[in-house]
Design a protein around this motif. Structure first.
Motif, mmCIF file in Angstrom:
data_model
loop_
_atom_site.group_PDB
_atom_site.id
_atom_site.type_symbol
_atom_site.label_atom_id
_atom_site.label_comp_id
_atom_site.label_asym_id
_atom_site.label_seq_id
_atom_site.Cartn_x
_atom_site.Cartn_y
_atom_site.Cartn_z
ATOM 1 N N CYS A 89 -1.561 -9.312 -8.626
ATOM 2 C CA CYS A 89 -0.760 -8.104 -8.417
ATOM 3 C C CYS A 89 0.075 -8.235 -7.135
ATOM 4 C CB CYS A 89 -1.672 -6.896 -8.307
ATOM 5 S SG CYS A 89 -0.794 -5.354 -7.973
ATOM 6 N N ASP A 91 0.620 -6.020 -4.947
ATOM 7 C CA ASP A 91 0.108 -5.320 -3.769
ATOM 8 C C ASP A 91 -1.304 -5.757 -3.379
ATOM 9 O OD1 ASP A 91 -1.344 -3.905 -5.657
ATOM 10 O OD2 ASP A 91 -1.139 -1.994 -4.599
ATOM 11 N N HIS A 142 -7.359 -6.437 -8.462
ATOM 12 C CA HIS A 142 -7.898 -6.184 -7.125
ATOM 13 C C HIS A 142 -8.246 -4.707 -6.960
ATOM 14 C CE1 HIS A 142 -4.287 -4.251 -5.176
ATOM 15 N NE2 HIS A 142 -3.761 -4.720 -6.274
ATOM 16 N N CYS A 145 -5.801 -0.779 -6.313
ATOM 17 C CA CYS A 145 -4.449 -1.135 -6.783
ATOM 18 C C CYS A 145 -3.559 0.116 -6.831
ATOM 19 C CB CYS A 145 -4.537 -1.787 -8.155
ATOM 20 S SG CYS A 145 -2.927 -2.264 -8.800
ATOM 21 N N GLU A 146 -2.502 0.094 -6.060
ATOM 22 C CA GLU A 146 -1.614 1.268 -5.985
ATOM 23 C C GLU A 146 -0.829 1.471 -7.278
ATOM 24 O OE1 GLU A 146 -1.423 3.564 -3.762
ATOM 25 O OE2 GLU A 146 -2.886 2.628 -2.424
HETATM 26 ZN ZN LIG Z 1 -2.219 -3.879 -7.318
#
Ligand SMILES: [Zn+2]
Length: 252
Positions: A89, A91, A142, A145-146
């Protein structure tokens, strides 16, 4: 329509590859090693690659929050060719090379919001196994995760996701539904559901399937816990005699 190499768009040539950031990260070693050992690279079995990643993460966690020192890292100069392709990801705060205590060139890294797939990304995943005999693909989710959090809020509160996450949120709809059916934290469960879906999709990828069937490649899911730095591998390598998981509707 069933998926096959004929209708599966190959999107990984020329400028597209450069745009994905792969060309600069991959030592080509004088050309694509299509089956020979004379390219200077050492053949690594999928299970051996997975073991090296597990060991690397143990070193990274044991060596402090930012991972092992550079002297303890395995890079392209030692392994000869990338150990694994990692789809992670955007982020995830720690670069995959740090998570696995690996040097430059040891991983092919592709990062998208919530490790979502589209044709370009799927072609980018195919590149390593097909062109460089990379033996392992790791789909890495992860904690915290935003992107997934925005998708979960969109589903549960009707909140419109930010414009830059709108496409990813739409692709996460099925993972959100699956995550909501699991007990515990909705965001965490959705990240894991998304990882499971991407793994299933890649295990059914028509370009990767011949490599998977002859044991030259494996695809595994993993989860990075930001609090500890640990990477949990979500499943062991599948038995190749088992039926290939059916693909879900559309790309996750
Ligand atoms: Zn993420």
């Amino acid at each position: 329509m069933p998926r096959s190499p004929r209708n599966h768009r190959w999107t990984l040539r020329g400028a597209a590859l450069g745009a994905a950031g792969l060309i600069g990260a991959v030592p080509r070693q004088g050309g694509a090693p299509k089956g020979g050992d004379g390219d200077g690279g050492e053949r690594i079995a999928p299970r051996a690659a997975l073991r090296l990643l597990r060991e690397g993460n143990r070193r990274a966690v044991g060596g402090g929050a930012r991972g092992a020192g550079r002297a303890g890292r395995v890079g392209a100069a030692r392994v000869g060719r990338p150990l694994a392709t990692v789809l992670a990801c955007v982020d995830c705060r720690v670069p995959p090379e740090e998570l696995f205590a690996l040097g430059p060139g040891a991983l092919l890294v592709i990062r998208t919001a919530a490790h979502t797939l589209d044709a370009m990304v799927e072609g980018s995943v195919e590149y390593g196994p097909v062109e460089l005999e990379v033996p392992l693909v790791v789909v890495l989710g992860h904690s915290g995760c935003e992107t997934v959090a925005a998708a979960v809020r969109a589903r549960t509160e009707g909140a419109r996701p930010p414009a830059h996450l709108a496409v990813a949120s739409a692709r996460l709809a099925q993972a959100c539904r699956e995550g909501a059916r699991r007990p515990g934290d909705a965001v965490e469960n959705t990240v894991r559901a998304q990882t499971d879906r991407v793994v299933a999709r890649l295990r059914d990828d028509p370009v990767l399937l011949p490599l998977l069937r002859r044991g030259a490649l494996e695809v595994v899911g993993a989860h990075h816990r930001a609090e500890t730095g640990e990477v949990e591998f979500l499943s062991d390598l599948p038995e190749r005699s088992a039926p290939t998981p059916a693909a879900g509707p559309g790309r996750p």
